[in-house]
Scaffold this motif. Structure first.
Motif, PDB file in Angstrom:
ATOM      1  N   UNK A 183      47.409  28.191  31.904  1.00 14.44           N
ATOM      2  CA  UNK A 183      47.484  28.965  33.158  1.00 14.44           C
ATOM      3  C   UNK A 183      47.669  30.458  32.948  1.00 14.44           C
ATOM      4  N   UNK A 184      48.468  30.854  31.969  1.00 17.72           N
ATOM      5  CA  UNK A 184      48.686  32.283  31.736  1.00 17.72           C
ATOM      6  C   UNK A 184      47.391  32.969  31.305  1.00 17.72           C
ATOM      7  N   UNK A 185      46.608  32.319  30.469  1.00 15.95           N
ATOM      8  CA  UNK A 185      45.337  32.887  30.030  1.00 15.95           C
ATOM      9  C   UNK A 185      44.313  32.910  31.154  1.00 15.95           C
ATOM     10  N   UNK A 186      44.400  31.932  32.061  1.00 15.01           N
ATOM     11  CA  UNK A 186      43.421  31.865  33.145  1.00 15.01           C
ATOM     12  C   UNK A 186      43.500  33.076  34.064  1.00 15.01           C
ATOM     13  N   UNK A 187      44.693  33.629  34.269  1.00 13.65           N
ATOM     14  CA  UNK A 187      44.807  34.813  35.116  1.00 13.65           C
ATOM     15  C   UNK A 187      44.004  35.980  34.537  1.00 13.65           C
ATOM     16  N   UNK A 188      43.903  36.065  33.213  1.00 14.17           N
ATOM     17  CA  UNK A 188      43.096  37.115  32.592  1.00 14.17           C
ATOM     18  C   UNK A 188      41.618  36.757  32.600  1.00 14.17           C
ATOM     19  N   UNK A 189      41.310  35.480  32.470  1.00 15.48           N
ATOM     20  CA  UNK A 189      39.909  35.055  32.362  1.00 15.48           C
ATOM     21  C   UNK A 189      39.176  35.213  33.693  1.00 15.48           C
ATOM     22  N   UNK A 190      39.817  34.807  34.783  1.00 16.79           N
ATOM     23  CA  UNK A 190      39.118  34.772  36.069  1.00 16.79           C
ATOM     24  C   UNK A 190      38.941  36.165  36.665  1.00 16.79           C
ATOM     25  N   UNK A 191      39.766  37.126  36.262  1.00 17.83           N
ATOM     26  CA  UNK A 191      39.640  38.486  36.789  1.00 17.83           C
ATOM     27  C   UNK A 191      40.006  39.483  35.683  1.00 17.83           C
ATOM     28  N   UNK A 192      39.085  39.712  34.735  1.00 13.59           N
ATOM     29  CA  UNK A 192      39.418  40.599  33.615  1.00 13.59           C
ATOM     30  C   UNK A 192      39.718  42.029  34.056  1.00 13.59           C
ATOM     31  N   UNK A 193      38.998  42.532  35.069  1.00 10.10           N
ATOM     32  CA  UNK A 193      39.210  43.923  35.511  1.00 10.10           C
ATOM     33  C   UNK A 193      40.646  44.130  35.983  1.00 10.10           C
TER      34      UNK A 193
END
Length: 291
Positions: A183-193
């Motif tokens: 889950x922590x990585x997903x926050x970066x993956x789904x919206x990199x900007x």
């Protein structure tokens, strides 16, 4: 002829009645008959609302049902057959679906560049899919709708895929992997900007939990933790099962693109954990090499 007795005075009658009646208390006080007339319910648009200063209209008579009740005195779970097949559903990982037909359409309309590796970030950047980690979304699952129409040669990474989907991708000379994101990585993956604007380092991807290790280490599922040699054997076995000739990736002119993979701890292709991407300075701040 018998003469009538003397007529009692009104005061005597009242005193005699008081001797026989019970003592006055709150229990035996009553209104006089027909002293109160029931009000009639209005039939017009605002009938009975009593709009005016200090009144809330019909809202003051609003009635809320008790928790678990829809109407009447029977709770909703007793009004129909109860089967707890959904018990614990709020704790399970969710994988919103995307079909092969939809993926092919995104490639044909140039929303996705098939000459570059396709992962969850690429799918989210199309603006047509929303992955919400706070709702236990852990990525996408690729469904087999449109498997016969899929013609793209892609380097694809999804979180879940069936056997037919894997065959449809590899039949065209493509490569598919199933990978896990915490889950922590997903926050970066789904919206990199949004993540890069924070100015924080890229996190390191965690390994899958115990109940998902078996899936992502299985070569049949093309798990990203599986043995590459075992995956090669499973590619050949799947081609023989579905009756198509397996293209040789090593001799493909797009071999460089098809062979690009991520490290199991890596989130973005070409960017390592710990690096900081500065959009304002258009620079990548790397970690200092240890001596």
């Amino acid at each position: 002829m018998k003469m009538a007795g003397p007529v009692k005075h009104t005061t005597e009658k009242a005193l005699q009645m008081l001797r026989t009646l019970p003592r006055v208390s709150l229990a035996n006080i009553r209104d006089n008959p027909n002293s109160k007339q029931p009000t009639k319910r209005g039939r017009a648009q605002h009938g009975g609302d009593k709009h005016g200063a200090g009144n809330k209209g019909s809202g003051q008579r609003q009635n809320y049902m008790r928790l678990g009740y829809e109407t009447g005195n029977t709770p909703f779970y007793l009004r129909f057959g109860y089967e707890p097949y959904y018990k614990g559903h709020h704790l399970k990982r969710e994988y919103p679906p995307i079909s092969l037909h939809k993926l092919q359409k995104l490639i044909d309309t140039n929303r996705i560049d098939k000459t570059q590796p396709i992962d969850l970030t690429t799918i989210c950047n199309t603006g047509l899919f929303q992955i919400q980690p706070e709702r236990l979304h852990y990525g996408v699952q690729l469904t087999d709708e449109g498997a016969d129409e899929f013609r793209a040669k892609v380097n694809l990474e999804v979180q879940h895929a069936s056997e037919l989907v894997i065959a449809a991708v590899e039949r065209n000379g493509g490569v598919i992997r199933t990978a896990y994101y915490d889950p922590h990585s997903l926050f970066a993956v789904v919206n990199p900007k949004k993540w890069f604007e924070k100015g924080v380092p890229i996190p390191r991807r965690m390994l899958p939990p115990q109940d998902a290790v078996e899936y992502y280490t299985d070569a049949k599922n093309r798990g990203y933790l599986a043995d590459p040699e075992e995956i090669s054997r499973e590619r050949l076995a799947l081609a023989q099962k579905y009756g198509y000739e397996l293209p040789q990736i090593e001799k493909d002119p797009d071999f460089e693109m098809l062979s690009q993979t991520k490290d199991p701890r890596q989130i973005f292709l070409g960017l390592h954990p710990g690096w900081v991407v500065s959009l304002k300075d258009q620079a990548i701040i790397k970690q200092k090499a240890s001596s």
